[in-house]
Scaffold this motif. Structure first.
Motif, short mmCIF file in Angstrom:
data_model
loop_
_atom_site.label_atom_id
_atom_site.label_comp_id
_atom_site.label_asym_id
_atom_site.label_seq_id
_atom_site.Cartn_x
_atom_site.Cartn_y
_atom_site.Cartn_z
N LYS A 80 0.85 -1.20 0.00
CA LYS A 80 0.00 0.00 0.00
C LYS A 80 0.89 1.24 0.00
CE LYS A 80 -3.96 -2.01 -0.04
NZ LYS A 80 -4.67 -2.00 -1.31
N PRO A 81 0.47 2.30 -0.70
CA PRO A 81 1.31 3.50 -0.84
C PRO A 81 1.77 4.11 0.49
CG PRO A 81 -0.52 3.61 -2.36
CD PRO A 81 -0.76 2.41 -1.49
N ASP A 82 0.90 4.17 1.49
CA ASP A 82 1.30 4.78 2.77
C ASP A 82 2.38 3.95 3.46
OD1 ASP A 82 -0.73 2.83 3.16
OD2 ASP A 82 -1.20 3.66 5.13
N ILE A 83 2.29 2.64 3.38
CA ILE A 83 3.31 1.77 3.98
C ILE A 83 4.62 1.89 3.20
CG2 ILE A 83 3.94 -0.64 4.44
CD1 ILE A 83 0.93 -1.11 5.01
N ARG A 89 13.00 3.63 0.73
CA ARG A 89 13.71 4.84 0.31
C ARG A 89 14.32 4.61 -1.06
NH1 ARG A 89 16.59 5.84 6.01
NH2 ARG A 89 14.85 6.89 7.01
N ARG A 90 14.55 5.74 -1.78
CA ARG A 90 15.21 5.65 -3.09
C ARG A 90 16.61 5.08 -2.91
NH1 ARG A 90 12.98 8.58 -7.60
NH2 ARG A 90 14.70 7.61 -8.70
N TRP A 91 17.04 4.26 -3.85
CA TRP A 91 18.38 3.68 -3.82
C TRP A 91 19.37 4.84 -3.88
CZ3 TRP A 91 20.04 -0.79 -2.34
CH2 TRP A 91 21.32 -1.22 -2.69
N ASP A 92 20.36 4.83 -3.00
CA ASP A 92 21.23 5.99 -2.84
C ASP A 92 22.71 5.69 -3.03
OD1 ASP A 92 21.57 4.44 -0.59
OD2 ASP A 92 21.06 6.01 0.84
N GLN A 93 23.04 4.67 -3.79
CA GLN A 93 24.44 4.35 -4.06
C GLN A 93 24.88 5.15 -5.29
OE1 GLN A 93 26.23 2.39 -1.94
NE2 GLN A 93 24.33 2.42 -0.76
N PRO A 94 25.78 6.14 -5.12
CA PRO A 94 26.14 7.02 -6.23
C PRO A 94 26.84 6.30 -7.39
CG PRO A 94 27.53 7.46 -4.31
CD PRO A 94 26.48 6.48 -3.88
N ASP A 95 27.51 5.18 -7.14
CA ASP A 95 28.22 4.47 -8.20
C ASP A 95 27.40 3.34 -8.81
OD1 ASP A 95 28.26 3.01 -5.85
OD2 ASP A 95 30.30 2.26 -6.15
N TRP A 96 26.11 3.26 -8.47
CA TRP A 96 25.26 2.17 -8.96
C TRP A 96 25.06 2.26 -10.47
CZ3 TRP A 96 19.95 2.61 -10.69
CH2 TRP A 96 19.34 1.38 -10.95
N GLN A 97 25.23 1.12 -11.12
CA GLN A 97 24.94 0.99 -12.55
C GLN A 97 23.96 -0.17 -12.68
OE1 GLN A 97 26.17 2.93 -15.13
NE2 GLN A 97 26.95 4.18 -13.44
N LYS A 115 14.29 -1.23 1.12
CA LYS A 115 13.49 -1.16 2.33
C LYS A 115 14.42 -0.83 3.49
CE LYS A 115 9.70 -3.32 4.74
NZ LYS A 115 8.69 -4.37 4.70
N HIS A 116 14.18 0.30 4.14
CA HIS A 116 15.06 0.74 5.22
C HIS A 116 14.56 0.32 6.59
CE1 HIS A 116 12.66 4.05 6.93
NE2 HIS A 116 12.19 4.16 5.71
N ALA A 117 13.28 0.07 6.72
CA ALA A 117 12.72 -0.26 8.03
C ALA A 117 13.12 -1.67 8.44
CB ALA A 117 11.20 -0.14 7.99
N GLY A 118 13.59 -1.80 9.66
CA GLY A 118 13.89 -3.11 10.21
C GLY A 118 12.59 -3.80 10.61
#
Length: 136
Positions: A80-83, A89-97, A115-118
């Motif tokens: 669901k969008p709220d969950i 979170r958006r993937w944040d690895q600057p060197d990601w290809q 998914k950042h939530a534990g």
């Protein structure tokens, strides 16, 4: 009969008192896109049930190792969008290809997230029903 565990807004102290422990999540890339009205409802078959994602739900794909010939060939599930907003979170690895399967999913409108939530979990000693949003 064992009392079911019900999804709700638990307080940390309640979870600890019930024997739950918090586990950090391993950072893993997934690909996600909002389900358009034209493809809803989307039937999703899980091992123990069938669910239907609705327009606006977020469809999450595990890119896996080899790109399938169609989107339905990937492992996927809905959130669901709220969950999704609270736990991804958006993937944040600057060197990601992107690899071929990630690129394939991007060509179909997906974007990279993680998914950042534990999670809170405990080992059960007997079969226990779980009542959750996904299990409704």
């Amino acid at each position: 009969m064992v009392e079911p565990i019900r999804q709700r807004d638990w307080q940390k102290s309640e979870l600890i008192a019930q024997g739950f422990q918090y586990y950090e999540r391993k950072k893993q890339l997934i690909m996600a896109a909002r389900l358009p009205e034209s493809k809803a409802p989307l039937r999703i078959e899980y091992p123990s049930e069938v669910a239907y994602a609705q327009a606006g739900d977020i469809i999450i794909f595990d890119p896996g190792m080899m790109p399938p010939k169609r989107l339905g060939g990937y492992d996927f599930w809905s959130v669901k969008p709220d969950i999704f907003r609270k736990t991804y979170r958006r993937w944040d690895q600057p060197d990601w290809q992107p690899n071929p399967q990630e690129r394939h999913l991007m060509n179909h409108g997906c974007k990279p997230y993680y998914k950042h939530a534990g999670l809170w979990a405990k080992r059960l000693s007997a079969p226990t029903p779980i009542e959750s949003l996904e299990g409704d």
